[in-house]
Design a protein around this motif. Sequence first.
Motif, PDB file in Angstrom:
ATOM      1  N   ALA A   1       0.827  -1.207   0.000  1.00  0.00           N
ATOM      2  CA  ALA A   1       0.000   0.000   0.000  1.00  0.00           C
ATOM      3  C   ALA A   1       0.862   1.258   0.000  1.00  0.00           C
ATOM      4  O   ALA A   1       0.577   2.216  -0.726  1.00  0.00           O
ATOM      5  N   VAL A   2       1.934   1.260   0.793  1.00  0.00           N
ATOM      6  CA  VAL A   2       2.824   2.429   0.850  1.00  0.00           C
ATOM      7  C   VAL A   2       3.531   2.623  -0.488  1.00  0.00           C
ATOM      8  O   VAL A   2       3.632   3.753  -0.991  1.00  0.00           O
ATOM      9  N   LEU A   3       4.013   1.544  -1.084  1.00  0.00           N
ATOM     10  CA  LEU A   3       4.665   1.666  -2.391  1.00  0.00           C
ATOM     11  C   LEU A   3       3.680   2.151  -3.447  1.00  0.00           C
ATOM     12  O   LEU A   3       4.036   2.969  -4.308  1.00  0.00           O
ATOM     13  N   LEU A   4       2.445   1.670  -3.379  1.00  0.00           N
ATOM     14  CA  LEU A   4       1.431   2.081  -4.348  1.00  0.00           C
ATOM     15  C   LEU A   4       1.057   3.551  -4.182  1.00  0.00           C
ATOM     16  O   LEU A   4       0.922   4.270  -5.182  1.00  0.00           O
ATOM     17  N   ILE A   5       0.942   4.023  -2.954  1.00  0.00           N
ATOM     18  CA  ILE A   5       0.593   5.439  -2.768  1.00  0.00           C
ATOM     19  C   ILE A   5       1.756   6.354  -3.148  1.00  0.00           C
ATOM     20  O   ILE A   5       1.550   7.466  -3.616  1.00  0.00           O
ATOM     21  N   LYS A   6       2.982   5.854  -2.993  1.00  0.00           N
ATOM     22  CA  LYS A   6       4.135   6.646  -3.442  1.00  0.00           C
ATOM     23  C   LYS A   6       4.165   6.734  -4.962  1.00  0.00           C
ATOM     24  O   LYS A   6       4.470   7.779  -5.522  1.00  0.00           O
ATOM     25  N   ALA A   7       3.851   5.631  -5.629  1.00  0.00           N
ATOM     26  CA  ALA A   7       3.917   5.588  -7.089  1.00  0.00           C
ATOM     27  C   ALA A   7       2.723   6.283  -7.737  1.00  0.00           C
ATOM     28  O   ALA A   7       2.864   6.921  -8.779  1.00  0.00           O
ATOM     29  N   ALA A   8       1.542   6.140  -7.158  1.00  0.00           N
ATOM     30  CA  ALA A   8       0.326   6.696  -7.765  1.00  0.00           C
ATOM     31  C   ALA A   8      -0.633   7.159  -6.672  1.00  0.00           C
ATOM     32  O   ALA A   8      -1.647   6.516  -6.406  1.00  0.00           O
ATOM     33  N   PRO A   9      -0.329   8.290  -6.021  1.00  0.00           N
ATOM     34  CA  PRO A   9      -1.164   8.738  -4.896  1.00  0.00           C
ATOM     35  C   PRO A   9      -2.614   9.010  -5.277  1.00  0.00           C
ATOM     36  O   PRO A   9      -3.501   8.879  -4.443  1.00  0.00           O
TER      37      PRO A   9
END
Length: 190
Positions: A172-180
């Motif tokens: 989830a953290v990687l996803l929000i960093k990549a595509a908030p």
Amino acid sequence: MSKSYSKTRVLVECALMIAIGTVLSNIKIFTMPNGGSVTLLSMLPFVLVSFRHGVKWGLFTGLVNGCLQMLLGFWAPPTPTFLYFLGEILLDYLVAFMALGTAEFFARPFKNRMVGVAVGTAVAGFLRFMCSFLSGVLVWGNLNEGLSAWTYSLGYNASYMLPETLLTVVGAVLLIKAAPQIFDRQYAKA
């Protein structure tokens, strides 16, 4: 955009997330002998629904997924009464997957969205663990191999739910960093 189009769009997205979660739940990193496994981010689609569309849609999606998981692979130990059987259905399937839909609720107090997503995902994973833990104590206690039901359930369920939750938080953290924008409720309504 009309309200019915918007609701239809959300329903379709929830159905897609259930399908993605089901596929990911079949990609197992390791499996426990009496049920439970660490999968390739199978909880992430359900917390994502919660962040995108709110707790109501997250709970609904979790409920539907719990029913689907029962249809795809339900196994219950012999139970002395119907109440035990019902407890197993609720704790291992329905409430457990619905708990993932609460992620947005626990993210709300945080001004930093990334921190909120991490905390909300972790708490939702912890709630799912608590469902499995209580099921282990109340329903599966006869498999305890000489330990108390509490000790056995804690060790058994933590052995797969802790890594599963940590992987989901990292995802989830990687996803929000990549595509908030994926986590933004306004974006989901556009």
